[in-house]
Design a protein around this motif. Structure first.
Motif, short mmCIF file in Angstrom:
data_model
loop_
_atom_site.label_atom_id
_atom_site.label_comp_id
_atom_site.label_asym_id
_atom_site.label_seq_id
_atom_site.Cartn_x
_atom_site.Cartn_y
_atom_site.Cartn_z
N ASP A 64 0.73 -0.98 0.13
CA ASP A 64 0.01 -0.04 -0.10
C ASP A 64 1.29 1.54 0.07
OD1 ASP A 64 1.06 0.18 2.36
OD2 ASP A 64 -0.88 -0.55 3.48
N GLU A 65 0.23 2.48 -0.46
CA GLU A 65 1.16 3.76 -0.22
C GLU A 65 2.09 4.20 1.19
OE1 GLU A 65 -0.54 8.08 -0.63
OE2 GLU A 65 -2.37 6.82 -1.23
N ALA A 68 4.66 2.18 0.70
CA ALA A 68 6.24 2.06 0.09
C ALA A 68 6.99 4.29 0.31
CB ALA A 68 4.90 2.76 -1.61
N ALA A 69 5.88 4.51 0.92
CA ALA A 69 6.55 5.53 1.61
C ALA A 69 7.77 5.63 2.66
CB ALA A 69 5.47 6.69 2.00
#
Ligand code: ADP
Length: 276
Positions: A64-65, A68-69
């Motif tokens: 998910d975002e 990744a961040a």
């Protein structure tokens, strides 16, 4: 200089402010939404790299975002993320935090990918040898922590276990850690469990720390400069592991850990510049 391998959790902290906490069944409006980097494993890895260590983070995020961040954030800080696994079907770990007008928090932790650590992460420990340090906390499955500790010790690496949040550990793991790092509450829980630490380092907040009975005062911080004590223990552990991997003796490693703990209470959040 040895390496520091941190095996542990990564959480995205979602923080909002409320006038008061909701009752069961009630809906309230939150004011603002901050997305902050947290999770004890990543907090400690960040502190270790800030102390000059060569750091590898072993853990898992979701596909998910937020995951990744977070991976990008750790890589930008110079942490080796090649052992950070992406698991599908689970969210990245999250902490849902509401802070009321009195500064009282409620926190819901969703372990997500942190709960999926398994033998893959234990096998990562095979990269370690004498001079290296494996640093762990207890926000990931305890059987993985135990197996990794035994594997690292058998390879001649030093194992540092921070018993936060407190969970019962097998007696041999408590015995082999050098040191077990516990705060006052965790120290009591360890004693009640009858666990004999081979080496025990207890942190006492503003009152410093004691390693196998040798007490050292904290680095003084003016009360007016104490912004947020969240993450002091994590900064302490990360800096301690970095110093031990660099070959510092006990006194010097402890001093660097105390300095990092004192620095951590001067900024908001569990990591410096925590926004994701
Ligand atoms: P935890 O965050 O795990 O409960 P502590 O509160 O014991 O851990 O803090 C860990 C370390 O951080 C302490 O041993 C000390 O070195 C440092 N520390 C924490 N609070 C303060 C403070 N108010 N002033 C100076 N150092 C502090």
């Amino acid at each position: 200089m040895g390496r520091v391998m941190v095996l542990g959790s990564l959480n995205v902290d979602l923080v909002t402010r409320v006038e008061r906490h909701p009752q069961p069944g009630e809906t309230l409006l939150g004011d603002g939404l901050e997305k902050l980097a947290g999770g004890k494993g990543a907090n400690q890895a960040t502190a270790a790299v800030a102390s000059g260590a060569d750091v590898v983070m072993v853990g898992a995020v979701g596909d998910d975002e937020g995951g990744a961040a977070y991976r990008e954030r750790l890589r930008d800080k110079g942490i080796d993320v090649s052992r950070l696994r992406v698991v599908s079907g689970e969210p990245t770990g999250h902490a849902l935090i509401a802070v009321d007008d009195h500064g009282e928090n409620t926190v819901i932790v969703v372990p997500g990918a942190n709960a999926r650590l398994d033998d893959t992460e234990v096998d990562a420990v095979d990269d370690l040898g004498p001079g290296d340090v494996l640093l762990m906390q207890l926000e990931v499955p305890i059987p993985v922590v135990a197996a990794a500790a035994r594997r690292a010790a058998s390879r001649g690496a030093r194992v540092v276990v921070n018993t936060a949040p407190y969970a019962a550990l097998p007696a041999d793991v408590v015995a082999l850690a050098d040191p077990v790092v516990a705060n006052e509450h965790e120290m009591v829980a360890l004693a009640e469990a009858g666990a004999e630490a081979g080496s025990l380092l207890v942190t006492f907040g503003a009152n410093g720390a004691s390693w196998d009975g040798r007490s050292v005062p904290a680095h003084a911080v003016d009360a007016a400069d104490v912004v947020d004590t969240t993450g002091a223990g994590d900064a302490f552990c990360g800096a301690l592991a970095a110093a031990l991997a660099a070959g510092d003796d006990r006194d010097s490693a402890l001093d660097r850990a105390l300095a990092a703990g004192a620095a951590a209470v001067r900024h908001a959040g569990a990591q410096p510049d925590p926004h994701l």
